[in-house]
Scaffold this active site. Structure first.
Site, PDB file in Angstrom:
ATOM      1  N   HIS A   1       0.845  -1.209   0.000  1.00 20.13           N
ATOM      2  CA  HIS A   1       0.000   0.000   0.000  1.00 20.13           C
ATOM      3  C   HIS A   1       0.879   1.257   0.000  1.00 20.13           C
ATOM      4  O   HIS A   1       0.549   2.249  -0.647  1.00 20.13           O
ATOM      5  CB  HIS A   1      -0.886   0.045   1.250  1.00 20.13           C
ATOM      6  CG  HIS A   1      -2.065  -0.874   1.196  1.00 20.13           C
ATOM      7  ND1 HIS A   1      -3.170  -0.603   0.430  1.00 20.13           N
ATOM      8  CD2 HIS A   1      -2.309  -2.047   1.817  1.00 20.13           C
ATOM      9  CE1 HIS A   1      -4.053  -1.582   0.589  1.00 20.13           C
ATOM     10  NE2 HIS A   1      -3.555  -2.468   1.419  1.00 20.13           N
TER      11      HIS A   1
ATOM     12  N   ASP B   1      -7.285  -2.507  -1.186  1.00 26.22           N
ATOM     13  CA  ASP B   1      -8.235  -3.334  -0.448  1.00 26.22           C
ATOM     14  C   ASP B   1      -9.588  -3.041  -1.084  1.00 26.22           C
ATOM     15  O   ASP B   1      -9.965  -1.862  -1.217  1.00 26.22           O
ATOM     16  CB  ASP B   1      -8.269  -2.943   1.036  1.00 26.22           C
ATOM     17  CG  ASP B   1      -6.929  -3.181   1.714  1.00 26.22           C
ATOM     18  OD1 ASP B   1      -6.153  -4.019   1.230  1.00 26.22           O
ATOM     19  OD2 ASP B   1      -6.672  -2.519   2.742  1.00 26.22           O
TER      20      ASP B   1
ATOM     21  N   GLU C   1      -5.933 -12.327   3.628  1.00 22.20           N
ATOM     22  CA  GLU C   1      -6.957 -11.275   3.527  1.00 22.20           C
ATOM     23  C   GLU C   1      -7.644 -11.351   2.162  1.00 22.20           C
ATOM     24  O   GLU C   1      -7.011 -11.075   1.144  1.00 22.20           O
ATOM     25  CB  GLU C   1      -6.318  -9.884   3.694  1.00 22.20           C
ATOM     26  CG  GLU C   1      -5.625  -9.689   5.037  1.00 22.20           C
ATOM     27  CD  GLU C   1      -4.863  -8.363   5.122  1.00 22.20           C
ATOM     28  OE1 GLU C   1      -4.728  -7.657   4.100  1.00 22.20           O
ATOM     29  OE2 GLU C   1      -4.390  -8.058   6.224  1.00 22.20           O
TER      30      GLU C   1
ATOM     31  N   HIS D   1      -7.379  -7.973  -0.057  1.00 23.83           N
ATOM     32  CA  HIS D   1      -6.107  -7.319  -0.389  1.00 23.83           C
ATOM     33  C   HIS D   1      -5.497  -7.902  -1.668  1.00 23.83           C
ATOM     34  O   HIS D   1      -5.278  -9.109  -1.775  1.00 23.83           O
ATOM     35  CB  HIS D   1      -5.118  -7.492   0.772  1.00 23.83           C
ATOM     36  CG  HIS D   1      -3.755  -6.916   0.509  1.00 23.83           C
ATOM     37  ND1 HIS D   1      -3.350  -5.695   1.016  1.00 23.83           N
ATOM     38  CD2 HIS D   1      -2.717  -7.374  -0.232  1.00 23.83           C
ATOM     39  CE1 HIS D   1      -2.112  -5.440   0.611  1.00 23.83           C
ATOM     40  NE2 HIS D   1      -1.705  -6.451  -0.148  1.00 23.83           N
TER      41      HIS D   1
HETATM   42 ZN    ZN Z   1      -4.374  -4.218   2.088  1.00 22.84          ZN
END
Ligand code: ZN
Length: 232
Positions: A143, A150, A208, A211
């Site tokens: 990021h 995300d 995740e 992500h």
């Molecule tokens: Zn992320």
């Protein structure tokens, strides 16, 4: 009078006559109205488009729900002064392609987080100094480099597809490999997100479902301190 002299005199008389006519025409033109305000050229982009692109500028139909610009996030605190979704240009364009591919199937992308400036990463770390939940600021995350996002998928009514857990849920149910959900649609929904993003060059991480990061070549993969403008 020689014939040549006569012709020259006639030409001179004609030019003088024309000039006097022009003067009359100008005199008859009404004066140009001077307006109070002079239009100022306002550039569409308030950032260096060779280094960054804001997804909202590229495609305003992408849904923005930038959680760190609100207190609706796992640290329950507003981390950005305002929400903007920046990415490195190539990655941003590829994400727009992903969104358009989903639109053809009646869906759209919804963004939770995009580029995250290093100073914000530090703020997150100060609040939650746990590498299981927050990347170390000195190491940085994708990021901080402007290549990770995300995100989730919404249907034509803007309703989020069931992905099994909320965003930023830290537990095994958020893992890509977890499949024991009551709703069989969850696995399909996650597959749709993964399959479409992979097609346009994004890779997932194991823990995740929301992500993804762009694995192609971009202008820079350095951790960045760029802070965006909130004035506009
Ligand atoms: Zn992320």
């Amino acid at each position: 009078m020689k014939i040549q002299t006569f012709i020259l005199c006639c030409m001179a008389a004609f030019i003088v006559n024309c000039q006097s006519n022009q003067k009359e025409t100008i005199a008859e033109t009404p004066p140009i109205e001077v307006k109070d305000t002079i239009p100022v050229h306002v550039p569409k982009f308030d950032y260096d488009t060779t280094k960054w692109l804001d997804l909202a500028d590229l495609d305003p139909t992408i849904v923005m729900d930038l959680r760190y610009a609100t207190a609706n996030n796992f640290v329950e605190e507003k981390m950005y002064e305002c929400g903007r979704c920046f990415m490195r240009p190539k990655a941003a364009r590829k994400l727009v392609e992903t969104h358009k591919a989903l639109q053809e199937q009646g869906f759209a992308l919804k963004m939770y987080d995009c580029y995250r400036p290093r100073p914000v990463q530090q703020k997150l770390w100060d609040k939650v100094p746990n590498p299981n939940y927050v990347a170390r600021p000195w190491k940085g995350s994708e990021h901080n480099k402007g290549v990770a996002v995300d995100l989730t998928i919404v249907d034509k009514d803007g309703k989020e597809l069931d992905m099994g857990t909320p965003y930023d849920f830290f537990g095994k149910e958020a893992h890509q490999t977890y499949t024991k959900f009551d709703n069989p649609e969850v696995v399909k929904n996650r597959q749709l997100l993964r399959r479409t993003l992979r097609k346009y060059g994004f890779k997932h991480i194991r823990t995740e479902w929301w992500h993804y990061s762009y694995k192609g070549k971009v202008v820079s993969r350095a951790i960045s301190d760029m802070l965006w403008n909130c004035e506009n």
